[in-house]
Design an enzyme around this catalytic site. Structure first.
Site, mmCIF file in Angstrom:
data_model
loop_
_atom_site.group_PDB
_atom_site.id
_atom_site.type_symbol
_atom_site.label_atom_id
_atom_site.label_comp_id
_atom_site.label_asym_id
_atom_site.label_seq_id
_atom_site.Cartn_x
_atom_site.Cartn_y
_atom_site.Cartn_z
ATOM 1 N N HIS A 106 -80.862 27.367 25.029
ATOM 2 C CA HIS A 106 -82.079 27.297 24.210
ATOM 3 C C HIS A 106 -83.303 27.748 24.988
ATOM 4 C CE1 HIS A 106 -81.875 23.506 26.423
ATOM 5 N NE2 HIS A 106 -83.208 23.462 26.354
ATOM 6 N N ASP A 108 -87.147 26.233 25.130
ATOM 7 C CA ASP A 108 -87.773 24.983 24.713
ATOM 8 C C ASP A 108 -88.678 25.184 23.498
ATOM 9 O OD1 ASP A 108 -86.643 23.278 26.706
ATOM 10 O OD2 ASP A 108 -87.956 24.239 28.172
ATOM 11 N N HIS A 260 -82.007 28.787 28.529
ATOM 12 C CA HIS A 260 -81.429 28.003 29.621
ATOM 13 C C HIS A 260 -80.529 26.910 29.061
ATOM 14 C CE1 HIS A 260 -85.158 25.812 28.622
ATOM 15 N NE2 HIS A 260 -84.478 24.718 28.955
ATOM 16 N N ARG A 275 -89.890 17.228 33.494
ATOM 17 C CA ARG A 275 -90.172 18.536 32.914
ATOM 18 C C ARG A 275 -91.572 18.586 32.318
ATOM 19 N NH1 ARG A 275 -90.452 18.746 27.572
ATOM 20 N NH2 ARG A 275 -89.968 20.943 27.342
HETATM 21 C C1 SIN Z 1 -83.492 21.453 29.352
HETATM 22 O O1 SIN Z 1 -82.446 21.717 28.779
HETATM 23 O O2 SIN Z 1 -84.578 21.791 28.868
HETATM 24 C C2 SIN Z 1 -83.461 20.716 30.669
HETATM 25 C C3 SIN Z 1 -82.695 21.414 31.717
HETATM 26 C C4 SIN Z 1 -82.133 20.498 32.757
HETATM 27 O O3 SIN Z 1 -82.153 19.268 32.621
HETATM 28 O O4 SIN Z 1 -81.646 21.025 33.756
#
Ligand code: SIN
Length: 287
Positions: A106, A108, A260, A275
């Site tokens: 995805h 974000d 990602h 994040r």
């Molecule tokens: C996500 O999927 O936005 C987070 C990525 C992660 O936790 O490595």
């Protein structure tokens, strides 16, 4: 692997991790304000390599947010907006009791009108093994398409919707009313399938399998088969970079040209990440 010292920023070294995507940056202390030159070097590296990694950064949550703010105002997460709270960052935590979400590839918040520009992730606690994150380059995927396919894709628009699993998880954690409110506000957002980079104009396939539902104005069968074919291209290792986390690592990526995905192979081990994202703009088509 080649290490290049950027001409005007002798303190920032950029080491490409693959030809398509990813670079390791050295010479940055993310806990301190960056110089103008360092900021420009990071910007250039993110635009060029699409995701960059910094090792051994010992940051507090405030320092992490302050680092990200040097690249734009931080974006508010729709869950926080729905809850009426203001948090610059959020925690992603996997524990034996709460296993990793396992979201598909995805970008974000692609289902919002103005999806984020850059994503930032820092590793607080990582498993001894596993829990890597992968990024794939929409730019490399675009370059690999035939001329005919490019022409066709360039004019397509893609409808995005918050993923049902995401809504279920929001509902579990914050209540059904919050999930409902989010869906009401973001029930169907249409973006170009090929997105022009907001700074450089470079085209990238922008497909977000987690939340992209349908090509607009295209019959269902053609839409499904095209999206499945484009989705498969993400699995090409030559468009990916995979990062094995150490505590203190920071990743910074361009949300406008990448997808990602975090792996779930560390379950039931714990993993704790922080994040945030910078605010974005309405995606522009690359035509
Ligand atoms: C996500 O999927 O936005 C987070 C990525 C992660 O936790 O490595």
């Amino acid at each position: 692997m080649s290490t290049t010292f950027l001409a005007q920023q002798p303190s920032v070294a950029v080491e490409a991790l693959t030809p398509a995507i990813g670079a390791l940056l050295r010479g940055i202390d993310a806990a301190s304000p960056l110089s103008e030159q360092q900021r420009a070097a990071v910007r250039r590296a993110v635009h060029h390599h699409q995701v960059v990694f910094l090792r051994d950064q010992q940051l507090t949550s405030e320092q992490f947010a302050a680092f990200a703010r040097q690249f734009g105002p931080l974006g508010a997460h729709p869950v926080d907006q729905a809850l009426g709270r203001q948090r610059p960052t959020s925690i992603i935590e996997d524990t034996p009791e709460r296993p990793p979400a396992g979201f598909d590839w995805h970008t974000d918040l692609s289902w919002t009108e103005e999806p984020p520009n850059w994503g930032f992730l820092r590793a607080i606690e990582v498993p001894a093994c596993g829990g890597d994150t992968l990024w794939a380059s929409g730019r490399a995927m675009w370059r690999a398409l035939s001329a005919t396919m490019r022409q066709w894709c360039q004019v397509q628009r893609l409808a995005h919707l918050p993923d049902p699993e995401l809504l279920a998880s929001i509902s579990r954690r914050h209540g059904e009313a919050v999930a409902r409110r989010i869906l009401e506000h973001h029930h169907r957002t249409v973006h170009p399938l090929v997105r022009a980079h907001p700074a450089t104009g470079e085209p990238a396939l922008w497909i977000c399998p987690l939340s992209a539902t349908r090509l607009v104005g295209v019959d269902r069968a053609t839409s499904d088969s095209t999206l499945a074919m484009l989705r498969q291209r993400i699995d090409d290792p030559e468009v990916q970079v995979r990062w094995r986390w150490r505590p203190g690592d920071v990743a910074v990526w361009d949300e406008t040209s990448t997808v990602h995905r975090a792996l779930t192979d560390h379950a039931p081990a714990s993993r704790r990440m922080e994040r945030c994202t910078t605010a974005g703009s309405r995606p522009r088509p690359a035509v």
